[in-house]
Design a protein around this motif. Structure first.
Motif, PDB file in Angstrom:
ATOM      1  N   TYR A   8      48.147  50.475  58.606  1.00 15.23           N
ATOM      2  CA  TYR A   8      47.075  51.388  59.031  1.00 15.23           C
ATOM      3  C   TYR A   8      47.090  52.646  58.171  1.00 15.23           C
ATOM      4  CZ  TYR A   8      44.653  54.640  62.196  1.00 15.23           C
ATOM      5  OH  TYR A   8      43.808  55.576  62.743  1.00 15.23           O
ATOM      6  N   LEU A   9      45.960  52.916  57.503  1.00 10.61           N
ATOM      7  CA  LEU A   9      45.863  54.116  56.670  1.00 10.61           C
ATOM      8  C   LEU A   9      44.750  55.014  57.217  1.00 10.61           C
ATOM      9  CD1 LEU A   9      46.009  52.468  53.106  1.00 10.61           C
ATOM     10  CD2 LEU A   9      47.907  53.369  54.461  1.00 10.61           C
ATOM     11  N   ARG A  10      44.949  56.344  57.094  1.00 14.96           N
ATOM     12  CA  ARG A  10      43.951  57.246  57.662  1.00 14.96           C
ATOM     13  C   ARG A  10      43.614  58.365  56.683  1.00 14.96           C
ATOM     14  NH1 ARG A  10      45.681  60.010  62.960  1.00 14.96           N
ATOM     15  NH2 ARG A  10      46.032  61.715  61.510  1.00 14.96           N
ATOM     16  N   PRO A  11      42.651  58.085  55.776  1.00 14.69           N
ATOM     17  CA  PRO A  11      42.280  59.117  54.795  1.00 14.69           C
ATOM     18  C   PRO A  11      41.538  60.280  55.458  1.00 14.69           C
ATOM     19  CG  PRO A  11      40.761  57.272  54.693  1.00 14.69           C
ATOM     20  CD  PRO A  11      41.830  56.881  55.678  1.00 14.69           C
ATOM     21  N   ASN A  12      41.593  61.447  54.796  1.00 14.66           N
ATOM     22  CA  ASN A  12      40.881  62.625  55.320  1.00 14.66           C
ATOM     23  C   ASN A  12      39.616  62.942  54.549  1.00 14.66           C
ATOM     24  OD1 ASN A  12      42.688  63.387  57.462  1.00 14.66           O
ATOM     25  ND2 ASN A  12      44.156  63.893  55.836  1.00 14.66           N
ATOM     26  N   THR A  13      39.448  62.303  53.403  1.00 12.53           N
ATOM     27  CA  THR A  13      38.257  62.579  52.586  1.00 12.53           C
ATOM     28  C   THR A  13      37.691  61.252  52.063  1.00 12.53           C
ATOM     29  OG1 THR A  13      39.472  62.717  50.511  1.00 12.53           O
ATOM     30  CG2 THR A  13      39.235  64.774  51.766  1.00 12.53           C
ATOM     31  N   ILE A  14      36.426  61.318  51.628  1.00  7.93           N
ATOM     32  CA  ILE A  14      35.801  60.111  51.063  1.00  7.93           C
ATOM     33  C   ILE A  14      36.511  59.677  49.767  1.00  7.93           C
ATOM     34  CG2 ILE A  14      33.657  59.173  50.097  1.00  7.93           C
ATOM     35  CD1 ILE A  14      32.145  60.872  52.152  1.00  7.93           C
ATOM     36  N   PRO A  15      36.772  60.595  48.822  1.00  6.41           N
ATOM     37  CA  PRO A  15      37.477  60.152  47.603  1.00  6.41           C
ATOM     38  C   PRO A  15      38.820  59.483  47.909  1.00  6.41           C
ATOM     39  CG  PRO A  15      36.587  62.364  47.293  1.00  6.41           C
ATOM     40  CD  PRO A  15      36.361  62.020  48.725  1.00  6.41           C
ATOM     41  N   GLU A  16      39.544  60.021  48.911  1.00  2.00           N
ATOM     42  CA  GLU A  16      40.831  59.424  49.291  1.00  2.00           C
ATOM     43  C   GLU A  16      40.612  57.984  49.800  1.00  2.00           C
ATOM     44  OE1 GLU A  16      44.102  60.754  52.412  1.00  2.00           O
ATOM     45  OE2 GLU A  16      42.847  62.422  51.802  1.00  2.00           O
ATOM     46  N   ALA A  17      39.581  57.818  50.619  1.00  2.00           N
ATOM     47  CA  ALA A  17      39.286  56.481  51.180  1.00  2.00           C
ATOM     48  C   ALA A  17      38.895  55.504  50.067  1.00  2.00           C
ATOM     49  CB  ALA A  17      38.169  56.585  52.217  1.00  2.00           C
ATOM     50  N   ILE A  18      38.098  55.994  49.113  1.00  2.00           N
ATOM     51  CA  ILE A  18      37.668  55.120  48.008  1.00  2.00           C
ATOM     52  C   ILE A  18      38.880  54.714  47.159  1.00  2.00           C
ATOM     53  CG2 ILE A  18      36.287  55.020  45.878  1.00  2.00           C
ATOM     54  CD1 ILE A  18      34.251  56.858  47.379  1.00  2.00           C
ATOM     55  N   ALA A  19      39.773  55.681  46.917  1.00  5.73           N
ATOM     56  CA  ALA A  19      40.980  55.366  46.134  1.00  5.73           C
ATOM     57  C   ALA A  19      41.801  54.287  46.849  1.00  5.73           C
ATOM     58  CB  ALA A  19      41.811  56.630  45.926  1.00  5.73           C
ATOM     59  N   MET A  20      41.875  54.371  48.152  1.00  6.77           N
ATOM     60  CA  MET A  20      42.631  53.356  48.919  1.00  6.77           C
ATOM     61  C   MET A  20      41.955  51.993  48.807  1.00  6.77           C
ATOM     62  SD  MET A  20      43.441  55.462  52.398  1.00  6.77           S
ATOM     63  CE  MET A  20      44.623  56.812  52.429  1.00  6.77           C
ATOM     64  N   LEU A  21      40.620  51.990  48.886  1.00  7.65           N
ATOM     65  CA  LEU A  21      39.886  50.720  48.750  1.00  7.65           C
ATOM     66  C   LEU A  21      40.115  50.120  47.368  1.00  7.65           C
ATOM     67  CD1 LEU A  21      36.452  51.601  50.425  1.00  7.65           C
ATOM     68  CD2 LEU A  21      38.064  49.867  51.223  1.00  7.65           C
ATOM     69  N   GLN A  22      40.100  50.980  46.361  1.00  4.60           N
ATOM     70  CA  GLN A  22      40.321  50.489  44.989  1.00  4.60           C
ATOM     71  C   GLN A  22      41.722  49.913  44.842  1.00  4.60           C
ATOM     72  OE1 GLN A  22      39.007  54.082  42.686  1.00  4.60           O
ATOM     73  NE2 GLN A  22      38.228  52.458  41.361  1.00  4.60           N
ATOM     74  N   GLN A  23      42.674  50.598  45.430  1.00  3.16           N
ATOM     75  CA  GLN A  23      44.071  50.170  45.299  1.00  3.16           C
ATOM     76  C   GLN A  23      44.314  48.822  45.993  1.00  3.16           C
ATOM     77  OE1 GLN A  23      46.884  53.008  46.927  1.00  3.16           O
ATOM     78  NE2 GLN A  23      48.607  51.598  46.588  1.00  3.16           N
ATOM     79  N   HIS A  24      43.678  48.616  47.143  1.00  7.06           N
ATOM     80  CA  HIS A  24      44.037  47.434  47.939  1.00  7.06           C
ATOM     81  C   HIS A  24      43.024  46.291  47.854  1.00  7.06           C
ATOM     82  CE1 HIS A  24      47.466  49.513  49.584  1.00  7.06           C
ATOM     83  NE2 HIS A  24      46.695  50.551  49.869  1.00  7.06           N
ATOM     84  N   GLY A  25      41.862  46.553  47.259  1.00  6.85           N
ATOM     85  CA  GLY A  25      40.881  45.483  47.028  1.00  6.85           C
ATOM     86  C   GLY A  25      40.524  44.714  48.293  1.00  6.85           C
ATOM     87  N   ASP A  26      40.422  43.398  48.162  1.00  2.00           N
ATOM     88  CA  ASP A  26      39.969  42.562  49.275  1.00  2.00           C
ATOM     89  C   ASP A  26      40.917  42.553  50.467  1.00  2.00           C
ATOM     90  OD1 ASP A  26      37.698  41.892  48.002  1.00  2.00           O
ATOM     91  OD2 ASP A  26      38.422  39.965  47.213  1.00  2.00           O
ATOM     92  N   ALA A  27      42.151  43.024  50.257  1.00  2.00           N
ATOM     93  CA  ALA A  27      43.126  43.027  51.360  1.00  2.00           C
ATOM     94  C   ALA A  27      42.779  44.088  52.404  1.00  2.00           C
ATOM     95  CB  ALA A  27      44.525  43.279  50.818  1.00  2.00           C
ATOM     96  N   ALA A  28      41.920  45.051  52.006  1.00  2.00           N
ATOM     97  CA  ALA A  28      41.642  46.193  52.887  1.00  2.00           C
ATOM     98  C   ALA A  28      40.271  46.089  53.548  1.00  2.00           C
ATOM     99  CB  ALA A  28      41.718  47.480  52.088  1.00  2.00           C
ATOM    100  N   LYS A  29      40.170  46.690  54.715  1.00  2.00           N
ATOM    101  CA  LYS A  29      38.877  46.796  55.423  1.00  2.00           C
ATOM    102  C   LYS A  29      38.747  48.202  55.978  1.00  2.00           C
ATOM    103  CE  LYS A  29      36.492  42.858  56.067  1.00  2.00           C
ATOM    104  NZ  LYS A  29      35.123  42.928  55.560  1.00  2.00           N
ATOM    105  N   ILE A  30      37.517  48.723  55.937  1.00  2.00           N
ATOM    106  CA  ILE A  30      37.211  49.998  56.593  1.00  2.00           C
ATOM    107  C   ILE A  30      37.195  49.775  58.103  1.00  2.00           C
ATOM    108  CG2 ILE A  30      35.341  51.681  56.976  1.00  2.00           C
ATOM    109  CD1 ILE A  30      36.209  52.033  54.235  1.00  2.00           C
ATOM    110  N   LEU A  31      37.747  50.730  58.836  1.00  2.00           N
ATOM    111  CA  LEU A  31      37.630  50.715  60.294  1.00  2.00           C
ATOM    112  C   LEU A  31      36.757  51.890  60.727  1.00  2.00           C
ATOM    113  CD1 LEU A  31      38.690  49.572  63.096  1.00  2.00           C
ATOM    114  CD2 LEU A  31      40.364  51.419  62.993  1.00  2.00           C
ATOM    115  N   SER A  32      35.622  51.576  61.393  1.00  2.00           N
ATOM    116  CA  SER A  32      34.768  52.655  61.925  1.00  2.00           C
ATOM    117  C   SER A  32      34.909  52.657  63.445  1.00  2.00           C
ATOM    118  CB  SER A  32      33.313  52.435  61.500  1.00  2.00           C
ATOM    119  OG  SER A  32      33.143  52.782  60.152  1.00  2.00           O
ATOM    120  N   GLY A  33      33.951  52.063  64.163  1.00  2.00           N
ATOM    121  CA  GLY A  33      34.072  52.013  65.620  1.00  2.00           C
ATOM    122  C   GLY A  33      35.024  50.911  66.081  1.00  2.00           C
TER     123      GLY A  33
END
Ligand code: FAD
Length: 289
Positions: A8-33
């Motif tokens: 479980y990762l919890r970014p505080n900014t959009i650039p941070e979230a994008i960097a995490m998505l780039q780093q983890h590729g298909d293994a990662a999913k955004i969690l909203s609601g």
């Protein structure tokens, strides 16, 4: 009913979230609601290794008119949309839509961005956003891009969003005066997904003729269906009852439902016809003609 383990990762900014998505590729999913993703993880239909929770990022939850658009932040909750005085007074189709999504508990968490990003043709906002001619704003490593909603839904559960993009905003053109919209849905019981539903947004001129029209259908195809033949038929026409009935028939013809527990194909097409007729009548009434 217990999901596979994940980080479980919890970014505080959009650039941070994008960097995490780039780093983890298909293994990662955004969690909203989490109202679609978590049930899918519990059923093991989704097994992300990394969850990137964007709920702490500020600036993603708003409903405001600006620059000719109603701007809805990606993290805006259904309940916020449903109760917004601006939405209720000027965008009744959006209030109609949020109101029939699931139940109040789900609506308190579920986000408008997640509803679109999930790419589920049974979800309610896709058809409404198609009828409204909305735009989706996606943020990724190369910055921001704007995707017309007509190009957003590619196939079942697949959208134009790239794996390293976040849906940050939905933009709905501010309707001119004498505009009205409606979203009508039939569900087996309160809180269920649609057996079928119809979204209509129209603008009427002084003579009662159709200046602008958007019609779209929920859960009668692999993606939400834009009812282009019905729209073409109505554009420029006087919106009398006969024209609306004919357009409703065209919408039913364009529906491509599958038979399932919610009913056979003929029933669903008949339902689209009736819902389209009623939604067109209500939209016309709300447009003031
Ligand atoms: C009991 C129940 C009944 C329901 N009934 C209905 C209904 O009648 N109509 C309806 O429309 N919906 C219904 N839903 C679904 C609900 O509206 C979901 O919440 C919605 O589809 C997804 O929004 P979310 O914020 O929960 O997204 P999540 O579950 O967090 O995410 C869903 C998917 O979208 C991706 N995603 C989410 N946000 C973003 C983003 N900002 N950028 C990029 N990707 C993103 C996630 O990675 C995931 O793949 C129901 C849900 C439940 C639990």
């Amino acid at each position: 009913m217990i999901p596979a383990s994940f980080e479980y990762l919890r970014p505080n900014t959009i650039p941070e979230a994008i960097a995490m998505l780039q780093q983890h590729g298909d293994a990662a999913k955004i969690l909203s609601g989490g109202q679609s993703l978590i049930p899918m993880m519990k059923l093991r239909l989704a097994r992300p290794v990394i969850l990137i929770d964007i709920n702490r990022i500020s600036g993603l939850s708003h409903i405001k008119e600006e620059g000719g658009y109603l701007k809805i932040g990606g993290l805006t909750r259904e309940a916020e949309l449903e109760t917004s005085p601006l939405v209720r007074s000027k965008y009744p189709i959006l209030a109609d839509t949020s109101h029939v999504i699931a139940d109040p508990q789900v609506r308190n968490l579920a986000t408008v961005g997640g509803n679109l990003a999930h790419g589920d043709p049974a979800n309610d906002h896709p058809a409404t956003m198609l009828a409204l001619g909305a735009q989706v704003v996606a943020n990724g490593p190369k910055g921001e891009r704007v995707i017309p909603i007509e190009n957003f839904f590619l196939s079942l559960f697949t959208t134009a969003l790239k794996a390293d993009e976040i849906l940050t905003e939905i933009r709905v053109p501010i309707p001119p005066t004498q505009s009205g919209g409606a979203y009508l849905k039939l569900e087996r019981k309160v809180g269920d997904f649609a057996t079928a539903a119809v979204a209509v947004q129209m603008t009427v001129d002084e003579q009662g003729a159709c200046r602008k029209i958007g019609i779209a259908l929920t859960n009668v195809g692999a993606t939400p269906v834009k009812s282009k033949k019905a729209e073409d038929f109505l554009r420029g026409k006087k919106l009398d009852d006969a024209a609306l009935a004919q357009a409703a028939q065209l919408a039913a013809d364009e529906a491509e439902p599958s038979a399932d527990l919610r009913g056979p194909v003929e029933y669903k097409k008949g339902l689209v016809k009736e819902l389209a007729k009623r939604a067109l009548l209500l939209a016309r009434e709300r447009a003031g003609k």
